[in-house]
Write a protein that holds these residues in place. Structure first.
Motif, PDB file in Angstrom:
ATOM      1  N   UNK A  77     -19.905 -29.206 -29.486  1.00 28.59           N
ATOM      2  CA  UNK A  77     -18.481 -29.517 -29.326  1.00 28.59           C
ATOM      3  C   UNK A  77     -18.176 -30.081 -27.940  1.00 28.59           C
ATOM      4  N   UNK A  78     -18.839 -29.589 -26.923  1.00 30.70           N
ATOM      5  CA  UNK A  78     -18.636 -30.103 -25.560  1.00 30.70           C
ATOM      6  C   UNK A  78     -19.117 -31.543 -25.467  1.00 30.70           C
ATOM      7  N   UNK A  79     -20.279 -31.830 -26.056  1.00 30.00           N
ATOM      8  CA  UNK A  79     -20.798 -33.200 -26.068  1.00 30.00           C
ATOM      9  C   UNK A  79     -19.840 -34.142 -26.784  1.00 30.00           C
ATOM     10  N   UNK A  80     -19.311 -33.710 -27.922  1.00 30.42           N
ATOM     11  CA  UNK A  80     -18.366 -34.548 -28.682  1.00 30.42           C
ATOM     12  C   UNK A  80     -17.079 -34.763 -27.881  1.00 30.42           C
ATOM     13  N   UNK A  81     -16.606 -33.725 -27.216  1.00 39.14           N
ATOM     14  CA  UNK A  81     -15.397 -33.837 -26.394  1.00 39.14           C
ATOM     15  C   UNK A  81     -15.612 -34.843 -25.264  1.00 39.14           C
ATOM     16  N   UNK A  82     -16.742 -34.724 -24.580  1.00 38.24           N
ATOM     17  CA  UNK A  82     -17.034 -35.652 -23.475  1.00 38.24           C
ATOM     18  C   UNK A  82     -17.163 -37.087 -23.973  1.00 38.24           C
ATOM     19  N   UNK A  83     -17.776 -37.262 -25.130  1.00 39.93           N
ATOM     20  CA  UNK A  83     -17.916 -38.613 -25.688  1.00 39.93           C
ATOM     21  C   UNK A  83     -16.545 -39.197 -26.020  1.00 39.93           C
TER      22      UNK A  83
END
Length: 171
Positions: free
Chosen positions: A149-155
């Motif tokens: 979820x953090x990776x998706x948020x940053x993307x």
């Protein structure tokens, strides 16, 4: 002996993808792992062929869990169908390959559809989905779910920002 979903999960998890650590790195480690679970006798020894078979079974099971209903062919193991109160797969003979056959037979049962592999690519840990609607995706929401979820948020955030060097304030 009927294998449980826990046994299949534990067998798949003998390889930790994230740490690149293998509990079955040698034939003797394989024999010990099977003995500790009463799947091989004290005198049973494993060879290089047994280890290769175990790794092929483990990674085949991991692939099957990752793919879902898509068929995956597992290695050949000495199994027979026994019919009693309900049909079961049972190992033929004894030793290390029979212990591996017990694990393979564990996929035929009521809990296979609850077994999953973590959706986090760097993890691939097998777990039993005990959620009511079987919708769990990660082995741990705190670790793997949070990473994803953090990776998706940053993307998403990067996609909404102007790229460096782009001229956004000219009319």
């Amino acid at each position: 002996m009927v294998a449980s979903a826990e046994l299949v999960r534990d067998f798949v998890n003998t390889y930790d993808v994230e740490a690149d650590a293998d509990d079955l790195g040698t034939p003797s480690e394989l024999a010990l792992w099977l003995r500790e679970r009463a799947l091989a006798g004290p005198g049973d020894r494993a060879g290089d062929d047994d280890l290769a078979l175990a790794v092929a079974l483990r990674e085949g099971l991991r692939e099957a869990l990752r793919r879902g209903p898509e068929p995956v062919e597992l290695p050949l193991l000495p199994l027979r169908v026994t019919v009693g109160r309900r049909p079961e797969l049972a190992p033929i003979g004894g030793g290390v390959t029979a212990g591996l056959a017990v694990i393979a037979a564990g996929v035929i049962g009521g809990s296979w559809d609850r077994l999953k592999v973590c959706a986090e690519e760097t993890c691939q840990w097998a777990f039993i989905d005990s959620s009511r609607n079987r919708s769990r995706s990660w082995c741990s929401m705190r670790v793997c779910g949070n990473r994803t979820k953090t990776r998706a948020y940053r993307a998403r955030k990067q996609g909404s920002r102007p790229r460096p060097g782009s001229n956004t304030d000219t009319v």
